[in-house]
Structure formats: structure tokens, C-alpha cells
Design an enzyme around this catalytic site. Sequence first.
Site, PDB file in Angstrom:
ATOM      1  N   CYS A 113       0.817  -1.224   0.000  1.00  0.00           N
ATOM      2  CA  CYS A 113       0.000   0.000   0.000  1.00  0.00           C
ATOM      3  C   CYS A 113       0.847   1.270   0.000  1.00  0.00           C
ATOM      4  O   CYS A 113       0.354   2.335  -0.353  1.00  0.00           O
ATOM      5  CB  CYS A 113      -0.957  -0.016   1.180  1.00  0.00           C
ATOM      6  SG  CYS A 113      -2.128  -1.385   1.097  1.00  0.00           S
ATOM      7  N   HIS A 248      -3.309   7.371   1.839  1.00  0.00           N
ATOM      8  CA  HIS A 248      -3.718   6.029   1.418  1.00  0.00           C
ATOM      9  C   HIS A 248      -5.102   5.767   1.994  1.00  0.00           C
ATOM     10  O   HIS A 248      -5.355   6.034   3.175  1.00  0.00           O
ATOM     11  CB  HIS A 248      -2.708   5.012   1.946  1.00  0.00           C
ATOM     12  CG  HIS A 248      -3.164   3.601   1.774  1.00  0.00           C
ATOM     13  ND1 HIS A 248      -3.636   3.120   0.572  1.00  0.00           N
ATOM     14  CD2 HIS A 248      -3.232   2.573   2.656  1.00  0.00           C
ATOM     15  CE1 HIS A 248      -3.967   1.853   0.724  1.00  0.00           C
ATOM     16  NE2 HIS A 248      -3.741   1.498   1.977  1.00  0.00           N
ATOM     17  N   ASN A 278     -10.014   0.075  -0.308  1.00  0.00           N
ATOM     18  CA  ASN A 278      -8.541   0.133  -0.272  1.00  0.00           C
ATOM     19  C   ASN A 278      -8.003  -0.481  -1.564  1.00  0.00           C
ATOM     20  O   ASN A 278      -8.105  -1.692  -1.766  1.00  0.00           O
ATOM     21  CB  ASN A 278      -8.062  -0.635   0.962  1.00  0.00           C
ATOM     22  CG  ASN A 278      -6.548  -0.635   1.111  1.00  0.00           C
ATOM     23  OD1 ASN A 278      -5.819  -0.280   0.181  1.00  0.00           O
ATOM     24  ND2 ASN A 278      -6.083  -1.050   2.276  1.00  0.00           N
TER      25      ASN A 278
HETATM   26  N1  COA Z   1     -18.736  -7.992   8.741  1.00  0.00           N
HETATM   27  C1  COA Z   1     -19.307  -8.163   9.939  1.00  0.00           C
HETATM   28  N2  COA Z   1     -18.615  -8.393  11.069  1.00  0.00           N
HETATM   29  C2  COA Z   1     -17.280  -8.454  10.957  1.00  0.00           C
HETATM   30  C3  COA Z   1     -16.620  -8.296   9.721  1.00  0.00           C
HETATM   31  C4  COA Z   1     -17.404  -8.057   8.583  1.00  0.00           C
HETATM   32  N3  COA Z   1     -16.873  -7.872   7.356  1.00  0.00           N
HETATM   33  N4  COA Z   1     -15.291  -8.404   9.913  1.00  0.00           N
HETATM   34  C5  COA Z   1     -15.122  -8.624  11.243  1.00  0.00           C
HETATM   35  N5  COA Z   1     -16.315  -8.656  11.864  1.00  0.00           N
HETATM   36  C6  COA Z   1     -16.589  -8.873  13.275  1.00  0.00           C
HETATM   37  C7  COA Z   1     -15.466  -9.587  13.980  1.00  0.00           C
HETATM   38  O1  COA Z   1     -15.591 -10.974  13.818  1.00  0.00           O
HETATM   39  C8  COA Z   1     -15.658  -9.159  15.398  1.00  0.00           C
HETATM   40  O2  COA Z   1     -16.674  -9.931  15.964  1.00  0.00           O
HETATM   41  P1  COA Z   1     -16.556 -10.444  17.491  1.00  0.00           P
HETATM   42  O3  COA Z   1     -16.465  -9.192  18.306  1.00  0.00           O
HETATM   43  O4  COA Z   1     -17.811 -11.219  17.658  1.00  0.00           O
HETATM   44  O5  COA Z   1     -15.301 -11.252  17.514  1.00  0.00           O
HETATM   45  C9  COA Z   1     -16.175  -7.716  15.289  1.00  0.00           C
HETATM   46  O6  COA Z   1     -16.648  -7.607  13.922  1.00  0.00           O
HETATM   47  C10 COA Z   1     -15.108  -6.671  15.547  1.00  0.00           C
HETATM   48  O7  COA Z   1     -13.953  -7.003  14.804  1.00  0.00           O
HETATM   49  P2  COA Z   1     -12.662  -6.133  14.864  1.00  0.00           P
HETATM   50  O8  COA Z   1     -11.636  -6.720  13.947  1.00  0.00           O
HETATM   51  O9  COA Z   1     -12.267  -5.877  16.295  1.00  0.00           O
HETATM   52  O10 COA Z   1     -13.220  -4.757  14.270  1.00  0.00           O
HETATM   53  P3  COA Z   1     -12.515  -3.376  14.098  1.00  0.00           P
HETATM   54  O11 COA Z   1     -13.381  -2.309  14.622  1.00  0.00           O
HETATM   55  O12 COA Z   1     -11.078  -3.397  14.530  1.00  0.00           O
HETATM   56  O13 COA Z   1     -12.521  -3.209  12.506  1.00  0.00           O
HETATM   57  C11 COA Z   1     -11.049  -3.382  10.616  1.00  0.00           C
HETATM   58  C12 COA Z   1     -11.834  -4.131  11.699  1.00  0.00           C
HETATM   59  C13 COA Z   1     -10.314  -4.391   9.771  1.00  0.00           C
HETATM   60  C14 COA Z   1     -12.050  -2.611   9.781  1.00  0.00           C
HETATM   61  C15 COA Z   1     -10.074  -2.392  11.286  1.00  0.00           C
HETATM   62  O14 COA Z   1      -9.338  -3.048  12.281  1.00  0.00           O
HETATM   63  C16 COA Z   1      -9.122  -1.799  10.301  1.00  0.00           C
HETATM   64  O15 COA Z   1      -9.513  -1.045   9.437  1.00  0.00           O
HETATM   65  N6  COA Z   1      -7.818  -2.080  10.485  1.00  0.00           N
HETATM   66  C17 COA Z   1      -6.799  -1.547   9.604  1.00  0.00           C
HETATM   67  C18 COA Z   1      -6.846  -2.283   8.338  1.00  0.00           C
HETATM   68  C19 COA Z   1      -6.025  -1.628   7.305  1.00  0.00           C
HETATM   69  O16 COA Z   1      -5.998  -0.439   7.210  1.00  0.00           O
HETATM   70  N7  COA Z   1      -5.378  -2.443   6.518  1.00  0.00           N
HETATM   71  C20 COA Z   1      -4.669  -2.035   5.397  1.00  0.00           C
HETATM   72  C21 COA Z   1      -3.466  -1.313   5.745  1.00  0.00           C
HETATM   73  S1  COA Z   1      -2.654  -1.054   4.264  1.00  0.00           S
END
Ligand code: COA
Length: 321
Positions: A113, A248, A278
Amino acid sequence: MSGSRILGTGSALPRRVVTNAELATRVDTSDEWITARTGIRQRYIAEPDETTSSLAIAAARAALEDAGIEPGSIGLIVLATATPDQTFPATATKVQAALGCNGGIAFDVAAVCSGFLYALSVADSMLKTGMARRALVIGAETFSRILDWEDRTTCVLFGDGAGAVVLEAPGGSADGAGILGTRLHADGAQHDLLYVDGGPSTTQTTGHVRMRGPEVFRHAVVNLSDVLKEVLEETGVSAEDIDWVVPHQANARILDATARKLGISPDKVVVTVQDHANTSAASVPLALDCARKDGRIKPGDLVMLEAMGGGFTWGASLVRM
Ligand code: COA
């Protein structure tokens, strides 16, 4: 002294839009969850006949047209991608052949990225040392091809696309336009937080994206605000002087948190994640092109580009347009 200047920008997207609602019919997710956690509302997904090179070529042509120059004057093509058409040759060479500017330099850069920031810095350095006079710097991805469509924690986050800029070597213009400063970093110790579980030398497969999202989120906010501060210090510019931040586009919450940490108004942050999701290396040049074409970014504006990705890699670049 200013660095290389941006003469034009262009971008390209696949034909097909996939909304959150459509995704929710295939994966255990919902429009509400995706919108609330990421800001993403839709993404573009490549059809079988659309490839990283076809998107890159379309974006490159649009950038050349915007700059008003012929492909023949391009002596260097640096293409950032994590999803090349083939393991080799470099996708940049396919772009070169399509544009008909064979004989110059063409290669790919792999920094996921952050790839566009790395590519921009490499091209700027090469132009400054006289290796070429004009370059195409491209970020292009078909990330949908390395997604695990059974893994709802990753597959809802990414999309496909390409963006490109035409860069010209510093030529003593009096308007101060050009790249003013760039800082790049990598921390290979964070490999396991974001990677692809395949490759030619390990599994002989393409593999799928694996990510520990919440941990990536925490690192992203800290690393990005640190590198932005470094570039501001290096260039002697204060955060208030920045006209636009083009980050980004990973997650609207990361963009908000990073801007808040630096005291930059959210109104100055270009956000396209709702439309594109993304797109990895394509996201910064795609967002830059959108904000130029809709009239937000104007000649003379001070624009901060920034990105973070797998590796980890991250970086920022301050540009006078
Ligand atoms: N739909 C519904 N529920 C989902 C899901 C989806 N697509 N993906 C995850 N969940 C659930 C999880 O299973 C979890 O459930 P649980 O609490 O029962 O275990 C809950 O949602 C929370 O998950 P979590 O991973 O803690 O959510 P979050 O608020 O951290 O959001 C991301 C997840 C991935 C959106 C966030 O962490 C993020 O954006 N991280 C950075 C990613 C990024 O930028 N990557 C690229 C960098 S180049």
C-alpha cells in the site's frame, strides 16, 4: 531546491461496481458493519479481461493526456503493485510496450500500500540524477485476485484500480512546484500483521491476504503521524500551511485519527475510500487524480501524500503542485 514536478495525473477503474449490499449476499457481513467500521460503501472489482496492466495503461494514458505530452518523451516507468500480471516480467514493461516508448527504463516496485510513495521517491531520485527527463509513476492493483472471499475480515476492505502521474525532472522553474521532501520507512519485524500466504519461492501459489486488522490500525495511526511530522520538519512547513492531505485510503477512521493527531482539519483530507475501498498502491494516485479533476487541488497547492502498508512499509511526500 524543489524536486521533480507533477505535470499531469490520471486514473482508471474496472467497469464493475460492487456495493456493500451486494457483498452481503455472498459473505456474512452487512452494509451497516462495513460503513460504520471503515467508511467503505462500494468498491470496483476487475472482470476477467481487466488486469493490473490494463488498468495501469489506461491510467498512464489519462495522465499523459492531462500533462499534454507524448509517450515518446517518457524515459522511465516505475510501477508500484502487489498484484503484477505475472511473476515476471515487470508489469511496467507491459505498460511501456502498450505506450510504445520502448528503450527507456521500466520496472516494478513492491511496497504494497506504500508502493506509490516508494515509486515516486525512486523516480524523483532517478530524474534528479539525470537518468531520464520524464517519468510515469503508476500505482495499479487487482487486489481482488488475492483476496480470500471466505474471509469477511479482509475481503470487504479492498478494491481494484490504478492511478498515475507524469513526473518531470527539476528544471529551474521559478514557481517552486515539485516534490519538496520525502521520508520512507520499513519495519520487517511486523511481517505477520499483514502479508500474503503464498508466493513463487514458498508455496508456488499466489496466496491470499492475511491481516490482523486492529493491530494494523494501531500501528498505522502512530507510523503515519510520525512520518508526516518528519516531512514537515525536513521541509520547514507547518501543518497549517498544508492545503490538502492525500492519504492512502484504507479506512476512514485511520484518516480521521491521523489528521486529528496532527491538528489538520478533516476538511483538508481527500477521502475517496467510500467509493474505491482500499486499492493498495493505486489509492494515493487515484485520490490525487480525483481531487485534481474535481477542482479541489489546484496549481500552487501544498499537498501531503502519505501511505502505510504490509511489511510494514510507510512514507510521506510533500509536493507543491
Ligand atoms: N462484517 C461483519 N462483522 C465483521 C466483519 C465483517 N466484514 N469483519 C469482522 N467482523 C466482526 C469480527 O468478527 C468481530 O466480531 P466479534 O467481536 O464477535 O469477535 C467484530 O466484527 C469486531 O472485529 P474487529 O476486527 O475488532 O473490528 P474493528 O473495529 O477493529 O474493525 C477493521 C476491523 C479491519 C475494519 C479495522 O481493524 C481496520 O480497518 N484495520 C486496519 C486495516 C487496514 O488499514 N489495513 C490495510 C493497511 S494497508
